[in-house]
Design a protein around this motif. Structure first.
Motif, PDB file in Angstrom:
ATOM      1  N   LEU A 164       0.831  -1.198   0.000  1.00 17.44           N
ATOM      2  CA  LEU A 164       0.000   0.000   0.000  1.00 17.44           C
ATOM      3  C   LEU A 164       0.870   1.254   0.000  1.00 17.44           C
ATOM      4  CD1 LEU A 164      -2.771  -0.994   2.580  1.00 17.44           C
ATOM      5  CD2 LEU A 164      -2.898  -1.068   0.073  1.00 17.44           C
ATOM      6  N   GLY A 165       0.360   2.316  -0.600  1.00 19.42           N
ATOM      7  CA  GLY A 165       1.084   3.580  -0.625  1.00 19.42           C
ATOM      8  C   GLY A 165       2.406   3.447  -1.339  1.00 19.42           C
ATOM      9  N   SER A 166       3.460   3.933  -0.704  1.00 22.58           N
ATOM     10  CA  SER A 166       4.811   3.867  -1.266  1.00 22.58           C
ATOM     11  C   SER A 166       5.666   2.838  -0.541  1.00 22.58           C
ATOM     12  CB  SER A 166       5.476   5.252  -1.188  1.00 22.58           C
ATOM     13  OG  SER A 166       4.726   6.221  -1.874  1.00 22.58           O
ATOM     14  N   GLY A 167       5.025   1.833   0.052  1.00 26.10           N
ATOM     15  CA  GLY A 167       5.758   0.788   0.758  1.00 26.10           C
ATOM     16  C   GLY A 167       5.999   1.088   2.218  1.00 26.10           C
ATOM     17  N   GLU A 168       5.309   2.120   2.766  1.00 25.61           N
ATOM     18  CA  GLU A 168       5.546   2.483   4.172  1.00 25.61           C
ATOM     19  C   GLU A 168       5.046   1.421   5.151  1.00 25.61           C
ATOM     20  OE1 GLU A 168       1.913   4.681   2.567  1.00 25.61           O
ATOM     21  OE2 GLU A 168       4.012   4.418   1.995  1.00 25.61           O
ATOM     22  N   TRP A 169       4.161   0.533   4.681  1.00 28.69           N
ATOM     23  CA  TRP A 169       3.688  -0.552   5.543  1.00 28.69           C
ATOM     24  C   TRP A 169       4.589  -1.789   5.463  1.00 28.69           C
ATOM     25  CZ3 TRP A 169       0.246   1.041   8.858  1.00 28.69           C
ATOM     26  CH2 TRP A 169      -0.610   2.079   8.520  1.00 28.69           C
ATOM     27  N   ASN A 170       5.628  -1.721   4.644  1.00 23.69           N
ATOM     28  CA  ASN A 170       6.543  -2.863   4.493  1.00 23.69           C
ATOM     29  C   ASN A 170       7.544  -2.860   5.645  1.00 23.69           C
ATOM     30  OD1 ASN A 170       7.775  -5.105   3.506  1.00 23.69           O
ATOM     31  ND2 ASN A 170       8.739  -4.087   1.757  1.00 23.69           N
ATOM     32  N   ASN A 171       7.022  -3.150   6.818  1.00 24.87           N
ATOM     33  CA  ASN A 171       7.789  -3.141   8.057  1.00 24.87           C
ATOM     34  C   ASN A 171       8.057  -4.583   8.463  1.00 24.87           C
ATOM     35  OD1 ASN A 171       7.953  -3.302  11.111  1.00 24.87           O
ATOM     36  ND2 ASN A 171       8.023  -1.079  10.862  1.00 24.87           N
ATOM     37  N   SER A 172       9.324  -4.923   8.687  1.00 25.58           N
ATOM     38  CA  SER A 172       9.681  -6.322   8.964  1.00 25.58           C
ATOM     39  C   SER A 172       9.014  -6.844  10.222  1.00 25.58           C
ATOM     40  CB  SER A 172      11.203  -6.469   9.076  1.00 25.58           C
ATOM     41  OG  SER A 172      11.717  -5.637  10.113  1.00 25.58           O
ATOM     42  N   ALA A 173       8.947  -6.006  11.266  1.00 27.86           N
ATOM     43  CA  ALA A 173       8.307  -6.437  12.510  1.00 27.86           C
ATOM     44  C   ALA A 173       6.812  -6.657  12.305  1.00 27.86           C
ATOM     45  CB  ALA A 173       8.542  -5.416  13.611  1.00 27.86           C
ATOM     46  N   LEU A 174       6.163  -5.755  11.548  1.00 23.80           N
ATOM     47  CA  LEU A 174       4.749  -5.909  11.251  1.00 23.80           C
ATOM     48  C   LEU A 174       4.509  -7.143  10.397  1.00 23.80           C
ATOM     49  CD1 LEU A 174       1.838  -4.898  11.229  1.00 23.80           C
ATOM     50  CD2 LEU A 174       2.434  -3.439   9.268  1.00 23.80           C
ATOM     51  N   ARG A 175       5.374  -7.369   9.428  1.00 27.87           N
ATOM     52  CA  ARG A 175       5.254  -8.550   8.578  1.00 27.87           C
ATOM     53  C   ARG A 175       5.331  -9.832   9.422  1.00 27.87           C
ATOM     54  NH1 ARG A 175       6.421  -9.723   3.092  1.00 27.87           N
ATOM     55  NH2 ARG A 175       7.058  -7.562   2.764  1.00 27.87           N
ATOM     56  N   ASP A 176       6.259  -9.857  10.368  1.00 33.00           N
ATOM     57  CA  ASP A 176       6.417 -11.031  11.215  1.00 33.00           C
ATOM     58  C   ASP A 176       5.165 -11.277  12.037  1.00 33.00           C
ATOM     59  OD1 ASP A 176       8.181 -13.140  12.455  1.00 33.00           O
ATOM     60  OD2 ASP A 176       7.801 -11.921  14.236  1.00 33.00           O
TER      61      ASP A 176
END
Length: 343
Positions: free
Chosen positions: A57-69
């Protein structure tokens, strides 16, 4: 089919009603639906959101490793994610702190799964907390500075009183000035405890009384007079305002005992400052093993000091009792909060 469509419409209406941003994700973490609040907050559209993975979503600001985990591993295992914060520079809205909460939706059939992801903008809250922490630090600095200035002022007043006492010719005036000096020093002792405890709201009674009595003994007993001054305390702590009154009471009573209880040829004179506490009830006492009030001129014990003790005891909701005999005198201030069963 009509029932399914009705349920879908109801679910979408519920999603759109939520004030915080809300995403509905499928098992692959793709956006099935988003609330109107999400589109308004992040200034995006359904075409840019639905069908895309949350990380894209957006410009990848939700591409957070901790959130992904959390979403890919922990959330499927436990079904819950609470209070996860993302601090990021988001397109269109700038630097923000977002708090994420997620719940897994459990269906009767395990053939599919979905996640509800709630996003709350807590930027203003975190900024307010930071500002509050800064103000608290500034307050502590100002209080420390004020305490330092008050302590210096008390020392100056005490020094002036002592200098004046040495210069006057009247013994009575000298005695009054010396007594005033000791009263000021008792308050200065409290200031030292406030400073040592980091400007806390409570004072440890035993430590405070011990230091105060050491100061009084140093100025009134000296090394040649055969009188001891001792503190016996249960411990406990009191608010600083109450400690001021307790300190002044002890100062007055100890001064009276040391001045009037013992003749000049006394041997093994003893003054004991006691503090007993049980719950909200307490008892403060000053005892001596002198000759008693009658034998040592009670008139001199009914002046300013006695009036001051009575007034301070009233402020503390305490009652003053005096027991005297040829074996000594005990003056006690008692505060009892229980109600008598006899009334």
């Amino acid at each position: 089919m009509e029932s399914i469509e009705d349920g879908r419409a109801l679910a979408q209406a519920m999603v759109d009603t939520v004030r915080d941003s809300l995403l509905v994700l499928d098992g692959d973490l793709r956006v099935i639906s988003a609330s109107r609040s999400f589109y308004a907050t992040f200034q995006t559209s359904a075409a840019e959101t639905e069908g895309r993975k949350v990380y894209d979503l957006g410009s990848g600001e939700w591409n957070n490793s901790a959130l992904r985990d959390l979403l890919e591993r922990i959330l499927p295992e436990h079904g819950v994610m609470d209070h996860f914060e993302v601090e990021q520079n988001f397109p269109h809205i700038g630097q923000r702190t977002m708090m994420l909460n997620a719940r897994k939706v459990f269906y009767e059939s395990d053939s599919k799964s979905s996640l509800l992801l709630a996003i709350e903008d807590v930027t203003a809250r975190r900024e307010a907390e930071r500002q509050l922490a800064i103000l608290s630090e500034q307050k502590d600095t100002l209080l420390a500075e004020m305490s330092h200035r008050v302590a210096n002022s008390l020392q100056i007043v005490a020094s002036i009183l002592m200098l004046k006492a040495r210069s006057v010719s009247s013994e009575e005036s000298r005695g009054h000035l010396v007594d005033a000096h000791r009263r000021v020093m008792s308050i200065a002792t409290l200031q030292q405890h406030l400073k040592a405890s980091g400007m806390g709201d409570v004072i440890k009674v035993n430590d405070y009384l011990t230091t105060l009595c050491e100061t009084l003994a140093g100025s009134m007993i000296g090394e040649t007079r055969p009188v001891t001054l001792k503190v016996v305390s249960d411990g406990g702590a009191v608010p600083s305002q109450q400690a001021v009154s307790i300190g002044l009471i002890v100062t007055e009573l100890v001064m009276n005992a040391l001045k009037h209880a013992f003749p000049t040829d006394v041997a093994n004179g003893r003054v004991v400052v006691g503090y007993e506490v049980k719950g909200d009830d307490w008892k403060l006492s000053v005892s001596d093993n002198g000759g008693g009030i009658k034998a040592s001129s009670g008139e001199r014990r009914s002046g300013l000091g006695t009036t001051l003790v009575q007034a301070l005891a009233k402020q503390l909701d305490g009652k003053v009792d005096t027991e005297t005999s040829s074996d000594g005198t005990t003056i006690a201030i008692t505060r009892a909060t229980f109600k008598s069963k006899l009334l």
